[in-house]
Scaffold this active site. Sequence first.
Site, PDB file in Angstrom:
ATOM      1  NE  ARG A   1      28.900-107.547 -73.430  1.00  0.00           N
ATOM      2  CZ  ARG A   1      28.332-107.232 -74.626  1.00  0.00           C
ATOM      3  NH1 ARG A   1      28.704-106.368 -75.408  1.00  0.00           N
ATOM      4  NH2 ARG A   1      27.333-108.108 -74.623  1.00  0.00           N
TER       5      ARG A   1
ATOM      6  CG  HIS B   1      31.635-111.213 -75.054  1.00  0.00           C
ATOM      7  ND1 HIS B   1      30.749-110.750 -76.021  1.00  0.00           N
ATOM      8  CD2 HIS B   1      30.867-111.424 -73.789  1.00  0.00           C
ATOM      9  CE1 HIS B   1      29.686-110.502 -75.333  1.00  0.00           C
ATOM     10  NE2 HIS B   1      29.765-110.957 -74.154  1.00  0.00           N
TER      11      HIS B   1
ATOM     12  CG  ASN C   1      30.797-111.124 -79.682  1.00  0.00           C
ATOM     13  OD1 ASN C   1      30.775-110.801 -78.492  1.00  0.00           O
ATOM     14  ND2 ASN C   1      31.557-111.998 -80.185  1.00  0.00           N
TER      15      ASN C   1
ATOM     16  CG  HIS D   1      26.457-106.687 -65.841  1.00  0.00           C
ATOM     17  ND1 HIS D   1      25.242-107.467 -66.119  1.00  0.00           N
ATOM     18  CD2 HIS D   1      27.323-106.729 -67.022  1.00  0.00           C
ATOM     19  CE1 HIS D   1      25.726-108.077 -67.440  1.00  0.00           C
ATOM     20  NE2 HIS D   1      26.903-107.685 -67.712  1.00  0.00           N
TER      21      HIS D   1
HETATM   22  C1  HEM Z   1      26.068-113.825 -66.698  1.00  0.00           C
HETATM   23  C2  HEM Z   1      25.651-113.513 -67.871  1.00  0.00           C
HETATM   24  C3  HEM Z   1      26.001-112.246 -68.686  1.00  0.00           C
HETATM   25  C4  HEM Z   1      25.054-111.743 -69.849  1.00  0.00           C
HETATM   26  C5  HEM Z   1      23.683-112.208 -70.001  1.00  0.00           C
HETATM   27  C6  HEM Z   1      25.443-110.379 -70.261  1.00  0.00           C
HETATM   28  C7  HEM Z   1      24.797-109.786 -70.798  1.00  0.00           C
HETATM   29  C8  HEM Z   1      25.221-108.365 -71.268  1.00  0.00           C
HETATM   30  C9  HEM Z   1      24.382-107.429 -72.135  1.00  0.00           C
HETATM   31  C10 HEM Z   1      23.300-107.812 -72.866  1.00  0.00           C
HETATM   32  C11 HEM Z   1      25.319-106.361 -72.327  1.00  0.00           C
HETATM   33  C12 HEM Z   1      24.812-105.126 -72.918  1.00  0.00           C
HETATM   34  C13 HEM Z   1      25.453-104.986 -74.302  1.00  0.00           C
HETATM   35  C14 HEM Z   1      25.090-104.037 -75.333  1.00  0.00           C
HETATM   36  O1  HEM Z   1      24.393-103.282 -75.010  1.00  0.00           O
HETATM   37  O2  HEM Z   1      25.443-103.955 -76.514  1.00  0.00           O
HETATM   38  C15 HEM Z   1      26.513-106.554 -71.422  1.00  0.00           C
HETATM   39  C16 HEM Z   1      27.288-105.483 -71.177  1.00  0.00           C
HETATM   40  C17 HEM Z   1      28.331-105.440 -70.036  1.00  0.00           C
HETATM   41  N1  HEM Z   1      28.857-106.803 -69.776  1.00  0.00           N
HETATM   42 FE1  HEM Z   1      27.837-108.503 -69.573  1.00  0.00          FE
HETATM   43  N2  HEM Z   1      26.557-110.136 -69.412  1.00  0.00           N
HETATM   44  C18 HEM Z   1      26.879-111.276 -68.704  1.00  0.00           C
HETATM   45  C19 HEM Z   1      28.274-111.395 -67.835  1.00  0.00           C
HETATM   46  C20 HEM Z   1      29.176-110.403 -67.882  1.00  0.00           C
HETATM   47  C21 HEM Z   1      30.436-111.076 -67.566  1.00  0.00           C
HETATM   48  C22 HEM Z   1      30.951-112.351 -66.752  1.00  0.00           C
HETATM   49  C23 HEM Z   1      31.186-109.512 -67.704  1.00  0.00           C
HETATM   50  C24 HEM Z   1      32.512-109.578 -67.049  1.00  0.00           C
HETATM   51  C25 HEM Z   1      33.217-110.362 -66.180  1.00  0.00           C
HETATM   52  C26 HEM Z   1      30.250-108.745 -68.188  1.00  0.00           C
HETATM   53  C27 HEM Z   1      30.593-107.505 -68.438  1.00  0.00           C
HETATM   54  C28 HEM Z   1      29.958-106.585 -68.931  1.00  0.00           C
HETATM   55  C29 HEM Z   1      30.341-105.139 -69.192  1.00  0.00           C
HETATM   56  C30 HEM Z   1      31.441-104.507 -68.283  1.00  0.00           C
HETATM   57  C31 HEM Z   1      29.342-104.520 -69.903  1.00  0.00           C
HETATM   58  C32 HEM Z   1      29.253-103.224 -70.262  1.00  0.00           C
HETATM   59  C33 HEM Z   1      30.132-103.072 -71.727  1.00  0.00           C
HETATM   60  C34 HEM Z   1      29.948-101.668 -72.347  1.00  0.00           C
HETATM   61  O3  HEM Z   1      29.565-100.646 -71.862  1.00  0.00           O
HETATM   62  O4  HEM Z   1      30.597-101.617 -73.554  1.00  0.00           O
HETATM   63  N3  HEM Z   1      29.140-109.433 -68.337  1.00  0.00           N
HETATM   64  N4  HEM Z   1      26.320-107.729 -70.780  1.00  0.00           N
END
Ligand code: HEM
Length: 355
Positions: A65, A69, A97, A196
Amino acid sequence: MDSLNLTTATALCYLVIVLRALPFSYAQLDPSFYNGTCSNVHSIITQVLTNVSASDPRILGSLIRLHFHDCFVQGCDASILLNDTATIVSEQGAAPNNNSIRGLDVVNQIKTTVENACPGIVSCADILALAAEISSVLSNGPDWEVPLGRRDSLTANQTLANQNLPAPTLTLEQLKSAFANQGLNTTDLVALSGAHTIGRAKCSLFIGRLYNFNSTGNPDPTLNTTLLQTLQALCPNNGPGTNLTNLDLTTPDTFDNNYYSNLQSQNGLLQTDQELFSTSGADTIAIVNNFISNQTLFFEIFKASMIKMGNIGVLTGSQGEIRTQCNFVNGNSSSSGLAAIATEESSEINLVSSI
Ligand code: HEM
Ligand SMILES: *[C@@H]1O[C@H](CO)[C@@H](O)[C@H](O)[C@H]1NC(C)=O
Ligand SMILES: *[C@@H]1O[C@H](CO)[C@@H](O)[C@H](O)[C@H]1NC(C)=O
Ligand SMILES: *[C@@H]1O[C@H](CO)[C@@H](O)[C@H](O)[C@H]1NC(C)=O
Ligand SMILES: *[C@@H]1O[C@H](CO)[C@@H](O)[C@H](O)[C@H]1NC(C)=O
Ligand SMILES: *[C@@H]1O[C@H](CO)[C@@H](O)[C@H](O)[C@H]1NC(C)=O
Ligand SMILES: *[C@@H]1O[C@H](CO)[C@@H](O)[C@H](O)[C@H]1NC(C)=O
Ligand SMILES: *[C@@H]1O[C@H](CO)[C@@H](O)[C@H](O)[C@H]1NC(C)=O
Ligand SMILES: *[C@@H]1O[C@H](CO)[C@@H](O)[C@H](O)[C@H]1NC(C)=O
Ligand SMILES: *[C@@H]1O[C@H](CO)[C@@H](O)[C@H](O)[C@H]1NC(C)=O
Ligand SMILES: *[C@@H]1O[C@H](CO)[C@@H](O)[C@H](O)[C@H]1NC(C)=O
Ligand SMILES: *[C@@H]1O[C@H](CO)[C@@H](O)[C@H](O)[C@H]1NC(C)=O
């Protein structure tokens, strides 16, 4: 100076400008960029992440992530790593963030280990790209040759982070346009959302689906009722929303295509996840179905999309710098500006003398 010499001088000037522009506009990242200068960088990062993930499995998702970002805000230039200083308003404080990104300390641990092996060679932006690929591998996901040679920014932009990083409440149309702004198409959107398949999210980022979705007074109708009950217990209405749950209900720490089959059973966690499958008539549904029926296909497209994302707005050649400490620009005073000018002048002199 007579007119002939003046013309020659003018032509030489243009030539210098064109020659100087070429390596920048056509500079390509290259997986063998550190061959010979830091050949072990991939295995060094693998060792650190193997160690760290043994006690913190979530770190692998957090690092994937972090690269995302970084890339969506003025390109993959490690701008996200710059801390608040007198001259930097950190992207870490942007709404998507703040209290959400993780792994900054691990990136610093990697940087220290890499600096010990190859001082001043490997950029923080490349460390983020490598850490993302290695995190995929360590969670059983695909591997790929990571194009390298990114350099680190001298600036950050919190305003742009707030603008460009997608919120989990966007509609599918808004999501597509946020990705299109970065040169990523609908296939990239569906494939990259597949990240995800690992990691966690906190209640506050999906609680809007649980009680009063979109001001309807009811839960999101596209949320599986069994999952709804679980999530309502975890995320009390009007609570602080700090509890965490898995983004992938079925295989939370394994990188696989279950993220997509979850969508089929209305078990996507975020609104933006479920929309890829549940928006009626959407062109994303067929892509989701293809990824469900063929994990190899998902992995192939995911790799290509990660490489595409990793190319966004990169600094190369003599642009930016190789930071010594990922959280700060080098000599974070006027001296860094002077060093940059000195580098530019010497490369110009080299070009002129080689004509
Ligand atoms: C399509 C639009 C996307 C949205 C709206 C989105 C939104 C989010 C949100 C809200 C979270 C949870 C954050 C938290 O609880 O603090 C999250 C976690 C995550 N996102 Fe996304 N995301 C998107 C795309 C992506 C992309 C493109 C990637 C990587 C290629 C990604 C990888 C991740 C990962 C691996 C997590 C887990 C992080 C952790 O456990 O620390 N996301 N995302
Ligand atoms: C760089 O090193 C990698 C790993 O050792 C190797 O696979 C690759 O062929 C090398 N590339 C070049 C251009 O030497
Ligand atoms: C990984 O952990 C082992 C044992 O705790 C330690 O000996 C080793 O130095 C660590 N390696 C790295 C790269 O952190
Ligand atoms: C940079 O900021 C982060 C929090 O955003 C903090 O954890 C870290 O210690 C800071 N780094 C340095 C070197 O001060
Ligand atoms: C400069 O960087 C150091 C760390 O290298 C940091 O502690 C300090 O706050 C920074 N100062 C300014 C003015 O940017
Ligand atoms: C980040 O969140 C903290 C609360 O944890 C808050 O105090 C701070 O103001 C927020 N930062 C920004 C830039 O909004
Ligand atoms: C940051 O991004 C905003 C929004 O795109 C832009 O208007 C502004 O000029 C940028 N600031 C810097 C310092 O680049
Ligand atoms: C998205 O771009 C890739 C190339 O990067 C291309 O192969 C694919 O067909 C495009 N998908 C759509 C839906 O345009
Ligand atoms: C929420 O409602 C607005 C209009 O009231 C509508 O445009 C939007 O598509 C709805 N969002 C979802 C995800 O249903
Ligand atoms: C966390 O979830 C538990 C149920 O598992 C619930 O009792 C508690 O209130 C929740 N805490 C917060 C801060 O929402
Ligand atoms: C809800 O999820 C369960 C698995 O957790 C599944 O068996 C069921 O079919 C899903 N319901 C719908 C309507 O998809
Ligand atoms: C799955 O996708 C891969 C990669 O595109 C392809 O080579 C393979 O033939 C596909 N398998 C099936 C059963 O369609």
